[in-house]
Design an enzyme around this catalytic site. Structure first.
Site, mmCIF file in Angstrom:
data_model
loop_
_atom_site.group_PDB
_atom_site.id
_atom_site.type_symbol
_atom_site.label_atom_id
_atom_site.label_comp_id
_atom_site.label_asym_id
_atom_site.label_seq_id
_atom_site.Cartn_x
_atom_site.Cartn_y
_atom_site.Cartn_z
ATOM 1 N N SER A 96 9.562 -19.042 38.176
ATOM 2 C CA SER A 96 10.479 -20.053 37.647
ATOM 3 C C SER A 96 10.948 -19.575 36.279
ATOM 4 O O SER A 96 10.194 -19.606 35.304
ATOM 5 C CB SER A 96 9.769 -21.406 37.517
ATOM 6 O OG SER A 96 9.434 -21.909 38.789
ATOM 7 N N LYS A 170 15.422 -25.431 40.753
ATOM 8 C CA LYS A 170 14.057 -25.622 40.258
ATOM 9 C C LYS A 170 14.054 -26.403 38.944
ATOM 10 O O LYS A 170 13.185 -27.257 38.717
ATOM 11 C CB LYS A 170 13.379 -24.261 40.057
ATOM 12 C CG LYS A 170 11.943 -24.343 39.503
ATOM 13 C CD LYS A 170 10.998 -25.109 40.434
ATOM 14 C CE LYS A 170 9.615 -25.301 39.841
ATOM 15 N NZ LYS A 170 8.797 -24.101 39.792
ATOM 16 N N LYS A 238 7.148 -24.735 29.687
ATOM 17 C CA LYS A 238 8.006 -23.555 29.830
ATOM 18 C C LYS A 238 9.244 -23.890 30.651
ATOM 19 O O LYS A 238 10.369 -23.549 30.298
ATOM 20 C CB LYS A 238 7.203 -22.432 30.478
ATOM 21 C CG LYS A 238 7.994 -21.165 30.775
ATOM 22 C CD LYS A 238 8.505 -21.091 32.207
ATOM 23 C CE LYS A 238 7.392 -21.011 33.216
ATOM 24 N NZ LYS A 238 7.919 -20.809 34.596
#
Length: 295
Positions: A96, A170, A238
């Site tokens: 990701s 995502k 993150k």
């Protein structure tokens, strides 16, 4: 059968790689963690000494790494994938990362005649183990079709657009998950503060419109005070960094996402970086002086 390479056998990558072996694919693996490599070798994988070596021994290379810098280094850096690839190979990046980085890596690989799919996943460690991850794929349709059976050994792949589209999807997913978990914790705290058993609230509402995978998965964790990952707070932060960076580039207001990001940053400051993101409950418990843990 295609020979597969797998780079990054951590909490998520390890069970994903094992599922590929279980599906019958020959697998060569690399990780900077030697213990993780040894475990995969014990599971009938072949180990490599670098990302370059993985690429030189594979038809299709899969990367599952923490963030954009790690992917860039593994693919484009010294002894990276790009130094070992041959024309007509494919890289599937299941990390990701930032969409612009996916597009940059894809352009560099294209110069070598190598195709790329960006294919980030959702579902956490449990679904990685069961091979039921949601897989959001960006790239050419013909490349997706060629790799679909491989991806299906790890979950349910859906092609959502060109390179970078998987990463955008995502980011959308991680935004919804973060806000949903925060809403679950916030609302259950209200119920308990009002004197109603939150577990009974959970049972009453989980089949209605308020029901969600986040409620089903994280509610019981909150009641048990069980915040082992799962999916770590630090990794979700993150992802939200990538969400907010992308939103700024596109001039998109995301006040709810920004608020949950601050909650997660608070938890990290308190030493909870490695807890499951369901530990957002701890933020609300401290704020309200009450615990959701069953007494």
């Amino acid at each position: 059968m295609k020979k597969l390479g797998f780079i990054g056998t951590g909490i998520m990558g390890k069970p994903m790689a094992k599922n590929l072996i279980d599906a019958g694919y020959p697998l060569v693996v690399y990780d900077i963690n030697h213990k993780a490599l040894e475990e995969m070798v014990d599971y009938n994988a072949k180990s490599a000494s670098s990302c370059k070596e993985v690429a030189s021994q594979s038809d299709i290379i899969i990367t599952m790494l923490p963030n954009s810098p790690e992917v860039e280094k593994a693919v484009l850096g010294k002894d990276g994938v790009i130094e070992g690839v041959k024309r007509s190979q494919t890289l599937i990046d299941m990390s990701s990362i930032a969409p612009l980085v996916s597009q940059k890596v894809a352009k560099e690989l294209e110069k070598k005649g190598v195709d790329m799919l960006d294919a980030p996943v959702s579902g956490g460690q449990e679904k990685a183990q069961s091979g039921t991850l949601a897989i959001m794929v960006g790239g050419k349709e013909e490349v997706f079709k060629q790799c679909k059976a491989i991806l299906e050994a790890m979950g349910k792949p859906i092609l959502v657009g060109d390179i970078g589209a998987g990463q955008i999807t995502k980011l959308v997913n991680q935004t919804i998950v973060a806000i949903n978990i925060a809403a679950v914790a916030e609302a259950l705290i209200l119920g308990k503060k009002a004197g109603v058993n939150p577990q009974r609230i959970f049972e009453a509402i989980k089949g209605g419109l308020a029901g969600s995978q986040c409620l089903t998965d994280k509610g019981p964790r909150m009641f048990q005070g069980r915040f082992n990952p799962g999916f770590r707070i630090g990794l979700h932060v993150k992802d939200l960094n990538n969400v907010l960076a992308t939103s700024r580039e596109l001039h998109t207001a995301m006040p709810l996402c920004a608020q949950v990001m601050e909650m997660m940053q608070t938890l990290m400051a308190e030493g909870h970086t490695d807890l499951d993101h369901g530990s957002l409950a701890l933020f609300y418990e401290k704020l309200n002086g009450i615990s959701l843990k069953e007494e």
